[in-house]
Structure formats: structure tokens, C-alpha cells
Design an enzyme around this catalytic site. Structure first.
Site, PDB file in Angstrom:
ATOM      1  CB  ALA A   1      -0.894   0.003   1.237  1.00  0.00           C
ATOM      2  CE  LYS A   2       5.457   5.045  -0.377  1.00  0.00           C
ATOM      3  NZ  LYS A   2       6.666   4.296  -0.037  1.00  0.00           N
TER       4      LYS A   2
END
Ligand code: NAD
Length: 413
Positions: A101-102
């Protein structure tokens, strides 16, 4: 070129060699969830300001999603999307039980006071608190964020969900952070440099190093490489390149940055000062470490790159067209997905310690970090030799196979 196109290019190269079906490629490339939120704060001058915050959750087939939080004025959905997918491959290459994720906010953090930064972080948590958590998605620091931001994030999230420091990593050591987290990414770059140099039969003393970026990653890489007897001939940051062909006195440079505002190299005078971009093109350098921004080695400057080894401390510093040329010229590139995986590895150790309610000593963190990175390097090296492909393609092949396997084992397709 958009950053997501670059990641897709590297993915496709490996997927082609693995003869991955079109359906599986689409499934592995498409993010699970993308969120854009408005984040509003009252500035110190009493005026309201709005920013856009993002969280992209790419893939969770191997475990809860993991990825940094970036505060930078160039943050947009495309960049966050590509960095989220990069995290899926990175966690798979070093075999952590995580997905990718980011997140980030499109803001220049240097324009914010400490109070404004805290309010911005807390307002962002208010918007995304229901989609992150220790078993869902665990943020961490990235460009423009640090242990303070992680601490505000945790405390704001706990207002909704109760005590659980494993919701975020990169916290202050006094507040459930892990020893060795701050140095981990730079140290990891150094561990891999040592490993590669030994594998190539070279001596560290003969391998001059140039490092672009002297923030968290660049400065810790410099420290560790200096301790390993590598001569560091050039370092740079936004203020320029600092060069000494006989090797910089790194402890002295580090002391300077500790005393200067914002940790800058500005004003360091015991060496030659050159314009910023010249660092990448220096001729007497054996190992080049881009550890600042993405997209710094492109079709325009690739011909001017002379170093036979590049270790990608930053995410995405080499564009695909330049990467292809470097490979054809025999330049060895340790790709970002492996080279800077030290950070997420010690983040994982922090999460494990939080869940165990137990703290590891620094030497255990360092030992286990080395163990994880060396094992990942060995398997990437082996695949690259077996298939006669670059280390990047080999790393993506390993990652894709692991994520594909987890997806298939989960069933329901
Ligand atoms: P940071 O904000 O601490 O440092 C960035 C450094 O780059 C600063 O010294 C800045 O002055 C310099 N810089 C900015 N623009 C530059 C330019 N044009 N030329 C030369 N120097 C320039 O950031 P960081 O945490 O060290 O991250 C650097 C890179 O590493 C980013 O791409 C980040 O995504 C990646 N990364 C960081 C971590 C981590 O744990 N910090 C983990 C994995 C990947």
C-alpha cells in the site's frame, strides 16, 4: 513518463518471461482500493487550507498491506498508485507476510509549522482511520514524514480504536518504535553493497561511492559504507554536490548536517562544491546510489552515467528506457524493490515486537535485517544468472510468482 507506467513496464517484462496469463496480470496489477480525501486545516494565520490525501491499497494476498506515507508537493494519485504496487513486490521479494500500500498528501512539508503538520496528520487520520489497522494496512514513514508524524498518526487512530501501536511503524523508539528502524533503509543499502562487491571479487577500499540525497536513506547508507571502508567521494542534496576524489570525511559531514537547519549539507566546506546534477555523472565512481527522488536517470542523461554499479536507494530513480540501456552496457543495478527493502523489513520487526509486547535489542534487529536481505539478494542473483536477466527482472519474477501463488492458494477465483 508516469510513475505507474514505469512499474507496469518492469512488471510486464517479468510477467512475459513467466508466461503469466492476461487475467492474472490484470488481477495482480489492479489496486484493491484507492482513496482520495480532502484534508482541511486551519493555518497558523487563521486561514483555512485544503490538501488532497491519498491511500492506495494494492494487494493483500500475502498479508496486511504495508507502505509509507509521503508528504511532498508532487504527490498525486498516479505516484501513490505506482508506489503501492512497488510495495507489493518489495514485501514479496524479501518474503515478509505483507501486501503493498502507499499513501501521501500533496503538500510541501517545509511550508508547514510543526503545529500545522500535526493538525494535517490528525485530519488525514480522521479521513482514513477505518481502512487502516494492524491487520489491514500499516503505514510507515516516507519522504517528508518522520517518527513524529507516525506518533501523531498512532495517537489519532487510537482515539477511534483503542491502544494498538502496531497500527503504524517508524514510531519513536520511546513509544513502541523499534531500535534500528531509522537507520534500516540506508543500512540495507550498505549491506547489499558489501554483498555485491564481495560477489564480484572486489575490495571495498577500491570502490568509490557517490550518493545522491543525504536524508534518511543517503546519510545512513553513507555512515554504514564508510564504516565498511568504502571511500565516499561525493554526496549531494538540494543544495548541491560535495566532492572529494580522495574520499569525504563522512563523520565530519554527518556532524555538519546534524548542526545545520533541516539537516542540510549547505555550507559544508572541507571539499569541492559542484552543481547538484553532476553527482550522477562523475567518472571515477564505482557505485552510484540515487537516494533522493524518482526519475533521475532518464533517456536524456543515461549516456553520461559511468558507474558500473547502481544501487537504487530511492524508489524508481531509473526510467525503463534508461534501465534497458544500462543493462545492455553491463551496468549492474540492484533495484529499489530489493535495495531499499531494509526499511520495510525493520518495520515488520517493529510490528512483530508490538504484537509480542517485547523489545528486541539493536544487535538482534541488525542481525535479522542482514539475514533477510542477504537471503533475498542470493535468490535474486540466482534467478538472474539462471535466466540471464537483470537483477530487476529477476526480483520481479520472484515477487510475481509469490503473489500469484498466494492468490491461487486463497482460491475463489
Ligand atoms: P528524506 O526526505 O529524508 O531525504 C531526501 C534527500 O534528498 C534530502 O537530502 C534532499 O535534500 C535530497 N534531495 C531532494 N531533491 C534532490 C535533488 N534534486 N538532488 C539531490 N538531492 C535531492 O527522504 P528519504 O527518507 O531519505 O527517502 C529518499 C528516497 O528513498 C525516496 O525515494 C523514498 O521513497 C525512498 N525510500 C525511503 C525509505 C525510508 O525508510 N526512509 C524506505 C524506502 C525507500
Amino acid at each position: 513518463m508516469r510513475s505507474s507506467e514505469a512499474v507496469q513496464y518492469f512488471f510486464d517484462q517479468a510477467a512475459e518471461l513467466l508466461e503469466l496469463s492476461l487475467e492474472m496480470r490484470q488481477m495482480l496489477l489492479m489496486p484493491k482500493r484507492e482513496v482520495s480525501v480532502q484534508v482541511s486545516i486551519e493555518r497558523d494565520n487563521g486561514k483555512l487550507a485544503q490538501f488532497v490525501g491519498y491511500r492506495v491499497q494494492h494487494n493483500d494476498s500475502r498479508g496486511p498491506m504495508k507502505g509509507g506515507l509521503r508528504y511532498h508537493h508532487e504527490v498525486d494519485l498516479d505516484e501513490v498508485r505506482s508506489l503501492a504496487s512497488l510495495m507489493t513486490w518489495k514485501t514479496a521479494i524479501v518474503d515478509l507476510p505483507y501486501g503493498g500500500a502507499k499513501g501521501g498528501i500533496g503538500v510541501d512539508p517545509r511550508t508547514l509549522s510543526m503545529r500545522e503538520k500535526e493538525h494535517l496528520t490528525r485530519a488525514f487520520v480522521d479521513q482514513i482511520q477505518d481502512i487502516v489497522g494492524p491487520d489491514r494496512d500499516i503505514p510507515a514513514p516516507d519522504m517528508g514524514t518522520d517518527f513524529r508524524v507516525m506518533s501523531w498518526f498512532r495517537h489519532q487512530w487510537e482515539k477511534y480504536h483503542g491502544f494498538n501501536p502496531a497500527v503504524i511503524t517508524g514510531k519513536p523508539v520511546e513509544e513502541y518504535g523499534s531500535r534500528g528502524r531509522e537507520e534500516a533503509t540506508g543500512r540495507g543499502v550498505g549491506i547489499l553493497a558489501n554483498k555485491l562487491v564481495r560477489r564480484l571479487g572486489k575490495k571495498t577500499e577500491d570502490c568509490a561511492v557517490a550518493i545522491q540525497g543525504f536524508g534518511n536513506v543517503g546519510s545512513h547508507a553513507a555512515k554504514f559504507l564508510h564504516e565498511s571502508q568504502f571511500p565516499i567521494v561525493a554526496v549531494s542534496d538540494v543544495s548541491g554536490t560535495y566532492y572529494n576524489p580522495d574520499g569525504l570525511n563522512i563523520p565530519d559531514v554527518l556532524r555538519h548536517t546534524l548542526q545545520s537547519p533541516h539537516g542540510s549539507l549547505e555550507g559544508y566546506s572541507h571539499c569541492e562544491k559542484l552543481p547538484g546534477s553532476t553527482l550522477l555523472e562523475l567518472e571515477d565512481v564505482e557505485i552510484l546510489i540515487p537516494a533522493a527522488l524518482g526519475g533521475v536517470i532518464t533517456a536524456e542523461n543515461v549516456d553520461q552515467i559511468h558507474a558500473p554499479i547502481i544501487i537504487e536507494g530511492a524508489n524508481g530513480p531509473i526510467y525503463p528506457v534508461a534501465d534497458k540501456q544500462l543493462h545492455e552496457r553491463g551496468i549492474i543495478v540492484i533495484p529499489d524493490v530489493l535495495a531499499n527493502a531494509g526499511g520495510v523489513t525493520v518495520s515488520y520487526f517493529e510490528w512483530v515486537q508490538n504484537r509480542q509486547h517485547y523489545r528486541w535489542p539493536l544487535d538482534r534487529v541488525r542481525r535479522e535485517l542482514e539475514h533477510v536481505l542477504v537471503a533475498a539478494f542470493d535468490s535474486v542473483w540466482e534467478i538472474s544468472q539462471q535466466h540471464q536477466v537483470s537483477l530487476r527482472t529477476a526480483a520481479f519474477m520472484i515477487a510475481i510468482q509469490r503473489v500469484q501463488r498466494a492468490t491461487e492458494l486463497a482460491g475463489g477465483m
